[in-house]
Motif scaffolding. Structure first.
Motif, PDB file in Angstrom:
ATOM      1  N   THR A 162       0.809  -1.225   0.000  1.00  0.00           N
ATOM      2  CA  THR A 162       0.000   0.000   0.000  1.00  0.00           C
ATOM      3  C   THR A 162       0.840   1.271   0.000  1.00  0.00           C
ATOM      4  O   THR A 162       0.284   2.363  -0.059  1.00  0.00           O
ATOM      5  CB  THR A 162      -0.969   0.040   1.202  1.00  0.00           C
ATOM      6  N   PRO A 167      -5.733   7.320  -0.533  1.00  0.00           N
ATOM      7  CA  PRO A 167      -6.708   6.630   0.341  1.00  0.00           C
ATOM      8  C   PRO A 167      -7.755   5.813  -0.419  1.00  0.00           C
ATOM      9  O   PRO A 167      -8.113   4.709   0.006  1.00  0.00           O
ATOM     10  CB  PRO A 167      -7.354   7.781   1.112  1.00  0.00           C
ATOM     11  N   GLY A 168      -8.237   6.330  -1.535  1.00  0.00           N
ATOM     12  CA  GLY A 168      -9.236   5.583  -2.319  1.00  0.00           C
ATOM     13  C   GLY A 168      -8.662   4.307  -2.893  1.00  0.00           C
ATOM     14  O   GLY A 168      -9.261   3.229  -2.803  1.00  0.00           O
ATOM     15  N   ARG A 170      -6.084   2.738  -1.781  1.00  0.00           N
ATOM     16  CA  ARG A 170      -5.753   1.844  -0.671  1.00  0.00           C
ATOM     17  C   ARG A 170      -6.990   1.044  -0.244  1.00  0.00           C
ATOM     18  O   ARG A 170      -6.916  -0.161  -0.035  1.00  0.00           O
ATOM     19  CB  ARG A 170      -5.215   2.666   0.498  1.00  0.00           C
ATOM     20  N   ASN A 171      -8.133   1.719  -0.159  1.00  0.00           N
ATOM     21  CA  ASN A 171      -9.372   1.028   0.214  1.00  0.00           C
ATOM     22  C   ASN A 171      -9.741  -0.056  -0.780  1.00  0.00           C
ATOM     23  O   ASN A 171     -10.114  -1.160  -0.390  1.00  0.00           O
ATOM     24  CB  ASN A 171     -10.528   2.029   0.308  1.00  0.00           C
ATOM     25  N   ARG A 172      -9.634   0.262  -2.061  1.00  0.00           N
ATOM     26  CA  ARG A 172      -9.962  -0.741  -3.085  1.00  0.00           C
ATOM     27  C   ARG A 172      -9.017  -1.932  -2.961  1.00  0.00           C
ATOM     28  O   ARG A 172      -9.410  -3.084  -3.088  1.00  0.00           O
ATOM     29  CB  ARG A 172      -9.877  -0.128  -4.483  1.00  0.00           C
ATOM     30  N   TYR A 174      -7.405  -2.903  -0.213  1.00  0.00           N
ATOM     31  CA  TYR A 174      -7.768  -3.626   1.017  1.00  0.00           C
ATOM     32  C   TYR A 174      -8.916  -4.607   0.733  1.00  0.00           C
ATOM     33  O   TYR A 174      -8.889  -5.766   1.151  1.00  0.00           O
ATOM     34  CB  TYR A 174      -8.271  -2.655   2.082  1.00  0.00           C
ATOM     35  N   ASN A 175      -9.943  -4.106   0.037  1.00  0.00           N
ATOM     36  CA  ASN A 175     -11.109  -4.960  -0.240  1.00  0.00           C
ATOM     37  C   ASN A 175     -10.713  -6.181  -1.053  1.00  0.00           C
ATOM     38  O   ASN A 175     -11.162  -7.297  -0.785  1.00  0.00           O
ATOM     39  CB  ASN A 175     -12.192  -4.169  -0.989  1.00  0.00           C
ATOM     40  N   GLU A 194      -2.036   0.903  10.098  1.00  0.00           N
ATOM     41  CA  GLU A 194      -3.420   0.826   9.635  1.00  0.00           C
ATOM     42  C   GLU A 194      -3.676  -0.395   8.726  1.00  0.00           C
ATOM     43  O   GLU A 194      -4.743  -0.996   8.779  1.00  0.00           O
ATOM     44  CB  GLU A 194      -3.687   2.096   8.832  1.00  0.00           C
ATOM     45  N   ASP A 195      -2.699  -0.748   7.921  1.00  0.00           N
ATOM     46  CA  ASP A 195      -2.843  -1.915   7.031  1.00  0.00           C
ATOM     47  C   ASP A 195      -3.179  -3.165   7.850  1.00  0.00           C
ATOM     48  O   ASP A 195      -4.063  -3.938   7.502  1.00  0.00           O
ATOM     49  CB  ASP A 195      -1.533  -2.207   6.271  1.00  0.00           C
ATOM     50  N   GLU A 198      -6.688  -2.938   9.674  1.00  0.00           N
ATOM     51  CA  GLU A 198      -7.849  -3.097   8.783  1.00  0.00           C
ATOM     52  C   GLU A 198      -8.012  -4.523   8.287  1.00  0.00           C
ATOM     53  O   GLU A 198      -9.115  -4.965   8.009  1.00  0.00           O
ATOM     54  CB  GLU A 198      -7.690  -2.186   7.553  1.00  0.00           C
TER      55      GLU A 198
END
Ligand code: ADP
Length: 290
Positions: A162, A167-168, A170-172, A174-175, A194-195, A198
């Motif tokens: 990451t 941030p966007g 990173r979220n994708r 993560y999912n 945070e990685d 989450e």
């Protein structure tokens, strides 16, 4: 299946001891390897990925001896290195097709179907004909996961995936990883607390080649209950406070340092109890405070 690492050590030719008697048990699911830059994470990842040898110790993955049965491990392995290297002018589709061929998918029709499914999965199908060189950081990382997933690996290694993502993105990412992590062993190395928070159900903290903690992130956080205290201090007082207290961290909040201190009871006037977080765990462990 479980990955079991025992007594792994590695000293480079320049004398740096990158791994010092590392032992870990990594079950199925998402496993976070948290450490600062230079902690030894990439050395460990590359060793598990059969790309370099250790001086001592063993790694077993199910019935395989990882340090000896390298070819068999590579067939079960997906690897997203820290630096994926050059991003050529060829398209994502062509590159994945080529990588699938290298993994032994020789039948063109089957290969194309698998590559298309993979591109859908990482949400890059619409971009499949674009040159990899034109991809954003987030797209590159998702492409990296697609190539790592070719051949349905049972063990997936992702090294600092990451870093550099917004941030966007990173979220994708993560999912996507969370979805993959349901069925296989995923080892995620990162310096970003945070990685782990989450994504990971288990984790290890590595520092100067040594494992300082292994277990569940929640248990690590719970172990600090009642021991973290906070206070805002003028910048000029910070050095004195660091000399007299077990300071976990100091962070600028609205232009003034907010200090977290480790103590069994209130460390003094002005301090209030703070709810501990994984960042407190990380800094208090690598700072040798507990
Ligand atoms: P991390 O991935 O946690 O940043 P690394 O495994 O890359 O840590 O590095 C651990 C230590 O080993 C660092 O001090 C680094 O400078 C050193 N190191 C890494 N690779 C080599 C190498 N090929 N030769 C010499 N020293 C190395």
């Amino acid at each position: 299946m479980e990955l079991v690492i025992e007594g792994l050590s590695k000293t480079y030719a320049n004398g740096v001891k990158a791994l010092d008697n590392v032992s870990l048990r990594v079950p199925k699911g998402m496993y976070g390897l948290l450490g600062q830059n230079g902690a030894g994470k990439s050395t460990l990842m590359r060793t598990i990925a059969t790309l370099q040898d250790a001086d001592a110790g063993s790694i077993r993955c199910g019935d395989l001896d990882v340090l000896k049965d390298k070819e068999a491990v590579r067939r079960r392995l997906g690897y997203l290195p820290q630096d994926f290297g050059v991003y050529p002018r060829i398209s994502a589709l062509e590159m994945l097709d080529h990588m699938a061929l290298l993994k032994g998918l020789v039948h063109a029709g089957d290969r194309r179907a698998m590559v298309n499914a993979m591109l859908e999965r990482v949400n890059l199908f619409a971009h499949r004909k674009k040159a990899l060189a034109s991809f954003s950081g987030g797209m590159r990382q998702r492409f990296g996961i697609a190539q790592a997933l070719i051949g349905n690996p049972q063990l997936l290694i992702v090294d600092e995936p990451t870093a550099g993502l917004d941030p966007g993105e990173r979220n994708r990412f993560y999912n996507l990883l969370a979805e993959v992590g349901e069925n296989v062993i995923v080892i995620l190395s990162t310096h970003i607390v945070e990685d782990v928070l989450e994504l990971c159900s288990r984790m290890a903290i590595i520092h100067q080649g040594r494992v300082l903690y292994e277990g569940e992130p929640e248990a690590a956080v719970a172990s600090l209950a009642g021991k973290v205290w906070q206070r805002r201090v003028p910048k000029a007082d910070l050095a004195a406070l660091e000399a007299s207290h077990r300071v976990i961290s100091s962070k600028m909040v609205a232009g003034q340092p907010l200090v977290h201190v480790y103590a069994d009871a209130s460390p003094g006037e002005g301090f209030t109890p703070a709810a501990p977080g994984l960042e407190d765990v990380f800094f208090s462990r690598i700072g040798g405070l507990c």
